[in-house]
Design a protein around this motif. Sequence first.
Motif, PDB file in Angstrom:
ATOM      1  N   UNK A  27     -15.481 -46.734 -44.673  1.00 18.63           N
ATOM      2  CA  UNK A  27     -14.820 -46.979 -45.901  1.00 18.63           C
ATOM      3  C   UNK A  27     -13.879 -45.936 -46.085  1.00 18.63           C
ATOM      4  N   UNK A  28     -13.763 -44.835 -45.469  1.00 15.39           N
ATOM      5  CA  UNK A  28     -12.756 -43.936 -45.653  1.00 15.39           C
ATOM      6  C   UNK A  28     -11.454 -43.791 -44.551  1.00 15.39           C
ATOM      7  N   UNK A  29     -11.656 -44.734 -43.585  1.00 18.64           N
ATOM      8  CA  UNK A  29     -10.776 -45.055 -42.603  1.00 18.64           C
ATOM      9  C   UNK A  29      -9.696 -46.047 -43.237  1.00 18.64           C
ATOM     10  N   UNK A  30      -8.496 -45.831 -42.484  1.00 16.58           N
ATOM     11  CA  UNK A  30      -7.261 -46.625 -42.994  1.00 16.58           C
ATOM     12  C   UNK A  30      -7.529 -48.061 -42.964  1.00 16.58           C
ATOM     13  N   UNK A  31      -8.424 -48.600 -41.823  1.00 18.33           N
ATOM     14  CA  UNK A  31      -8.826 -49.921 -42.196  1.00 18.33           C
ATOM     15  C   UNK A  31     -10.291 -50.248 -42.342  1.00 18.33           C
ATOM     16  N   UNK A  32     -10.838 -49.415 -43.544  1.00 17.71           N
ATOM     17  CA  UNK A  32     -12.308 -49.325 -44.079  1.00 17.71           C
ATOM     18  C   UNK A  32     -12.649 -50.810 -44.176  1.00 17.71           C
ATOM     19  N   UNK A  33     -13.883 -51.139 -43.624  1.00 12.06           N
ATOM     20  CA  UNK A  33     -14.427 -52.289 -43.725  1.00 12.06           C
ATOM     21  C   UNK A  33     -14.008 -53.490 -42.826  1.00 12.06           C
ATOM     22  N   UNK A  87      -9.613 -54.204 -11.897  1.00 17.15           N
ATOM     23  CA  UNK A  87      -8.717 -53.429 -11.607  1.00 17.15           C
ATOM     24  C   UNK A  87      -8.043 -52.646 -12.933  1.00 17.15           C
ATOM     25  N   UNK A  88      -7.442 -53.472 -13.693  1.00 18.54           N
ATOM     26  CA  UNK A  88      -6.942 -52.865 -14.788  1.00 18.54           C
ATOM     27  C   UNK A  88      -7.749 -53.713 -15.927  1.00 18.54           C
ATOM     28  N   UNK A  89      -7.843 -53.197 -17.043  1.00 11.54           N
ATOM     29  CA  UNK A  89      -8.540 -53.772 -18.353  1.00 11.54           C
ATOM     30  C   UNK A  89      -7.940 -53.647 -19.535  1.00 11.54           C
ATOM     31  N   UNK A  90      -7.551 -54.650 -20.154  1.00 11.34           N
ATOM     32  CA  UNK A  90      -6.882 -54.675 -21.602  1.00 11.34           C
ATOM     33  C   UNK A  90      -7.650 -55.211 -22.670  1.00 11.34           C
ATOM     34  N   UNK A  91      -7.319 -54.679 -23.680  1.00 10.26           N
ATOM     35  CA  UNK A  91      -8.116 -54.918 -24.876  1.00 10.26           C
ATOM     36  C   UNK A  91      -7.206 -55.166 -25.940  1.00 10.26           C
ATOM     37  N   UNK A  92      -7.291 -56.286 -26.625  1.00 10.68           N
ATOM     38  CA  UNK A  92      -6.180 -56.985 -27.488  1.00 10.68           C
ATOM     39  C   UNK A  92      -6.864 -56.965 -29.029  1.00 10.68           C
ATOM     40  N   UNK A  93      -6.325 -56.550 -30.013  1.00  8.39           N
ATOM     41  CA  UNK A  93      -6.981 -56.347 -31.222  1.00  8.39           C
ATOM     42  C   UNK A  93      -5.755 -56.769 -32.397  1.00  8.39           C
ATOM     43  N   UNK A  94      -6.247 -57.203 -33.636  1.00  5.77           N
ATOM     44  CA  UNK A  94      -5.379 -57.321 -34.947  1.00  5.77           C
ATOM     45  C   UNK A  94      -6.312 -57.330 -35.776  1.00  5.77           C
ATOM     46  N   UNK A  95      -5.633 -56.394 -36.841  1.00  6.93           N
ATOM     47  CA  UNK A  95      -6.260 -56.135 -38.185  1.00  6.93           C
ATOM     48  C   UNK A  95      -5.862 -57.558 -39.187  1.00  6.93           C
ATOM     49  N   UNK A  96      -6.665 -58.592 -38.896  1.00  6.60           N
ATOM     50  CA  UNK A  96      -6.295 -59.936 -39.512  1.00  6.60           C
ATOM     51  C   UNK A  96      -6.310 -60.007 -40.885  1.00  6.60           C
ATOM     52  N   UNK A  97      -7.041 -58.932 -41.532  1.00  2.00           N
ATOM     53  CA  UNK A  97      -7.139 -59.010 -42.689  1.00  2.00           C
ATOM     54  C   UNK A  97      -6.464 -57.901 -43.675  1.00  2.00           C
ATOM     55  N   UNK A 151      -3.254 -56.591 -45.216  1.00  3.63           N
ATOM     56  CA  UNK A 151      -1.903 -57.067 -46.030  1.00  3.63           C
ATOM     57  C   UNK A 151      -0.692 -56.740 -45.194  1.00  3.63           C
ATOM     58  N   UNK A 152      -0.536 -55.615 -44.448  1.00  3.86           N
ATOM     59  CA  UNK A 152       0.568 -54.991 -43.398  1.00  3.86           C
ATOM     60  C   UNK A 152       0.281 -55.145 -42.119  1.00  3.86           C
ATOM     61  N   UNK A 153      -0.781 -54.697 -41.825  1.00 12.67           N
ATOM     62  CA  UNK A 153      -0.965 -54.452 -40.178  1.00 12.67           C
ATOM     63  C   UNK A 153      -1.236 -55.838 -39.488  1.00 12.67           C
ATOM     64  N   UNK A 154      -1.289 -56.884 -40.230  1.00 11.74           N
ATOM     65  CA  UNK A 154      -1.746 -58.150 -39.663  1.00 11.74           C
ATOM     66  C   UNK A 154      -0.707 -58.757 -38.500  1.00 11.74           C
ATOM     67  N   UNK A 155       0.259 -58.285 -38.728  1.00 15.33           N
ATOM     68  CA  UNK A 155       1.493 -58.609 -37.970  1.00 15.33           C
ATOM     69  C   UNK A 155       1.608 -57.863 -36.719  1.00 15.33           C
ATOM     70  N   UNK A 156       0.806 -56.920 -36.540  1.00 14.22           N
ATOM     71  CA  UNK A 156       0.708 -55.898 -35.212  1.00 14.22           C
ATOM     72  C   UNK A 156      -0.471 -56.218 -34.336  1.00 14.22           C
ATOM     73  N   UNK A 157       0.012 -56.657 -33.230  1.00 11.21           N
ATOM     74  CA  UNK A 157      -1.210 -56.671 -32.239  1.00 11.21           C
ATOM     75  C   UNK A 157      -1.030 -55.594 -31.422  1.00 11.21           C
ATOM     76  N   UNK A 158      -2.519 -55.027 -31.353  1.00 10.89           N
ATOM     77  CA  UNK A 158      -2.574 -53.742 -30.626  1.00 10.89           C
ATOM     78  C   UNK A 158      -3.097 -53.890 -29.251  1.00 10.89           C
ATOM     79  N   UNK A 159      -2.328 -53.261 -28.448  1.00  7.29           N
ATOM     80  CA  UNK A 159      -2.779 -53.565 -26.880  1.00  7.29           C
ATOM     81  C   UNK A 159      -3.433 -52.054 -26.431  1.00  7.29           C
TER      82      UNK A 159
END
Length: 301
Positions: free
Chosen positions: A203-209, A230-240, A242-250
Amino acid sequence: MLINFEEHSKKLNDFRQGKVPEALKLGNKEFDSHFRYVQGNMNFLLGHNNVGKTHFTFYLMLLYSLKHKIRWLVFSSENEPYSLIKKLIEFIEGKPINKIEQKDYEDSLKFVYDHFKFVDCNKNYTYKQLLALASSIKEAWDYHALLIDPVNSLRKNIKMGSNAYEYSYEQLTDIRIFCKEHNITTWICCHAVTEALRKKHTPNHEFGGQIMPCSIGDAEGGAVNANRADDFLIIHRYIYSPDAWMYTRLYVAKVKMQELGYKPTSYEAPLLFRSILNNVGFELGGKNFVTYRSKKQSKLL
């Protein structure tokens, strides 16, 4: 059978003299420091459902096609080919497809046709059948890279009582051999296990919950995927968010050959790709990878 020692000695000497071809860059220093296209590699791309994994993967594929003329054979069983072609054209033009002028549309459609071929996924392939098909297509159309999206959609030829983990090892070993024998890069998209969806920020995290990004061991099949990659990529997005949903994290979780000049990201500092208007591309550090068409110029990176 033993290796050809002389052949490997020559490769080692090439390393010593700096003659090894550099892994392909896109020209963005921030990105190139953490990922590059390497011919013959077997790479994994992992992410939760609904974070835009396929969308982002096709964006990266297109960038290497635009910059280095990479040709792709695509096995994508969870998406209609026309929708993927639409994505590619919109990425090229930087506009929704209904806003693209006819001549520009035709030019971009031809580029996609020349650089992307799609396997008909109406048939339920085993991995061996897919590799056999990919080998035969290679003889007719000299492509550079294969996308398997997702790998768990391939029919498993496992007899009752057989070990699925050992089957996965055999499957990935055979795909890896295919990469090296044909010098074909293979990108493999995979889903996360259900348990990964239960991992949420405190809960105390920037993206708590909200659901946490996958870890390298969260792919269906377990650690075998990371072990063979050989290489391993992880793709994530905080879809819920209100601001970070537009950022895809690689997150670049593994780079096997760091001597080629790039290395993993830290878990705390992934590459942040911001979706541009109408979701037709991305910016990294405020910079768009694609230079859009002017009246006299085609798109270039």
